[in-house]
Write a protein that holds these residues in place. Sequence first.
Motif, short mmCIF file in Angstrom:
data_model
loop_
_atom_site.label_atom_id
_atom_site.label_comp_id
_atom_site.label_asym_id
_atom_site.label_seq_id
_atom_site.Cartn_x
_atom_site.Cartn_y
_atom_site.Cartn_z
N UNK A 187 0.95 -1.36 0.04
CA UNK A 187 -0.04 0.00 -0.21
C UNK A 187 1.03 1.30 -0.06
N UNK A 188 0.44 2.33 -0.70
CA UNK A 188 1.07 3.71 -0.86
C UNK A 188 0.57 4.29 0.41
N UNK A 189 1.46 5.23 0.99
CA UNK A 189 1.14 6.11 2.16
C UNK A 189 0.15 7.06 1.91
N UNK A 190 0.06 7.45 0.87
CA UNK A 190 -0.90 8.61 0.49
C UNK A 190 -1.25 8.47 -0.81
N UNK A 191 -2.20 9.40 -1.31
CA UNK A 191 -2.53 9.50 -2.93
C UNK A 191 -1.57 10.89 -3.16
N UNK A 192 -0.94 11.57 -2.31
CA UNK A 192 -0.31 12.79 -2.49
C UNK A 192 1.24 12.48 -3.02
N UNK A 193 1.87 13.12 -3.55
CA UNK A 193 3.06 12.99 -4.07
C UNK A 193 4.38 13.14 -3.00
N UNK A 194 3.99 14.35 -2.02
CA UNK A 194 5.22 14.32 -1.23
C UNK A 194 5.53 13.43 -0.17
N UNK A 195 4.20 13.03 0.37
CA UNK A 195 4.56 11.93 1.35
C UNK A 195 4.93 10.46 0.97
N UNK A 196 4.52 10.17 -0.54
CA UNK A 196 4.91 9.26 -1.22
C UNK A 196 6.49 9.01 -1.49
N UNK A 197 7.11 10.61 -1.88
CA UNK A 197 8.26 10.57 -2.23
C UNK A 197 9.25 10.46 -0.82
N UNK A 198 8.79 10.97 0.43
CA UNK A 198 9.46 10.93 1.53
C UNK A 198 9.55 9.29 1.84
N UNK A 199 8.45 8.65 1.96
CA UNK A 199 8.35 7.09 2.35
C UNK A 199 9.40 6.45 1.38
N UNK A 200 9.26 6.71 0.14
CA UNK A 200 10.23 6.09 -0.68
C UNK A 200 11.70 5.98 -0.64
#
Length: 355
Positions: A187-200
Motif C-alpha cells: 500500500x502507498x502511504x498517501x495519494x499525494x506525491x510528497x508523502x510518497x516521495x519521503x516514504x520512498x
Amino acid sequence: MRAMNRWVSDEEIEVSKEQARRGGVGRKHHHVPEMYLKRWAVGGKVQLTVVATGATYPQNPSDIAREVNLYRIAASDVDRELPALWFEKHTSRIESEAASWFRTLDQHPDGRVTSDRLIDDMAVFVSLQSQRTLKRRQGELNLDEALDRFGRREVLSSMLPIVCAVKRIPYEPWRHEEQVEEFLKVPLISSEAKPRAIESSIGVWKNDAYLHFRDERSWWLFSTDDPIATCDEPVVFLGGPERDRSRPPSWMQSPIVVYPIAPHRVLVLARRSKVLPGPFVLSAAEAHQVNYEIAGGSLEFMYERPGDGIAASVSVPPHPHFDPMQAGSFAEVVSPPQRWASGEGPDWAVSRWYR
C-alpha cells in the motif's frame, strides 16, 4: 547474517515517533547536517558558493542547506497516528550520535577502515545522506509522476529484474507476473506525491542503500595536503573509465563513491573486493580532481572553509534545463540530461582507484 544497525530498526524508529508526538521538532530541516557543515567552519562561518554563477559569501552552518518542513509527512489521507515530523526527529537523533563516529574517523589512520562497527554506523549515515537531499527529493517526485503517467504495472514489469536486484530479492522469471503483483500490493502511504516521495526515500535508505554500503563496499580514508570542499550533494558517485559522464552511475553502479569528511580528509568507498592502492595521501592534482567531482556532483552550492578558494579554481558546465513532463518515456525521466554531453569532460577522478 549480521544484525541490522539499531538506527534502521522499527524499535528505534518508534522511539523517534514517540518523541515527535511530544512536540519540540523544528520546522527548518537540514538536508546536509549542520554538525557535518561545521567541520568546514572558520570563525563560525562556512564559505558558500553558487556553482553556476561563482557568487560566494560566508554563512552560518545553521543557515545552510535547510528547507521549511522538508521532511514533514502530512496529507489528508495519511494515518493521523503518524507524527508528521518523525523522520526529522529520527535524522536529528542519528546526527547527534554520528558526531562520535566522525571523531573516531578523525583518529583513524589513512588506509583501509576495518572496524565492522564503524563501517556499520557510517553506512547508516552515508546512505541516509545519499537519500535526503533536494536532488533526491525531486528525483522521487519525478519518478512518482512518471509511474502514474506511464503506468506502474507496465514500468515495474519492464524493470522487474533491476528492482529485484536493488531489493536483494531473487528475480524468478517463471514468477514474473506474481512478483509484479507482490510489489503492486504494497500500500502507498498517501495519494499525494510528497508523502510518497519521503516514504520512498526512507525505504531505499534503510532497506537498500544502507545494506549496500555496509556489505558491498570496502571503506578507505585518504588525506590531502591541499584542501577539499563539500557540497549540497556530498555523497559523490564516480563512473570510472568505463562510463561516460553523460550517464552518471547510481549508488549501486558506481565503482567509487567519494564522501568528504573534513577539509583534508576524504572517505572513499570502492567495491567490496577492490583493494585501493596507496599512497593514501592525495597529490595536489588528485585533490583538484576530487574537488572537480564535488562541484560537478553539486545541485547548486559548494561549501568550503573561508579563504581556501576551491570553488573559484574549478568550473563545470551548468545543469541543462529538464522538464520531466515533456519526457516521452520512463527511461528519459530516470536518466535526465547531465552537465556533460556524451564524450565531454575530463576523466573521472582518481585514475589509480580503478586499476
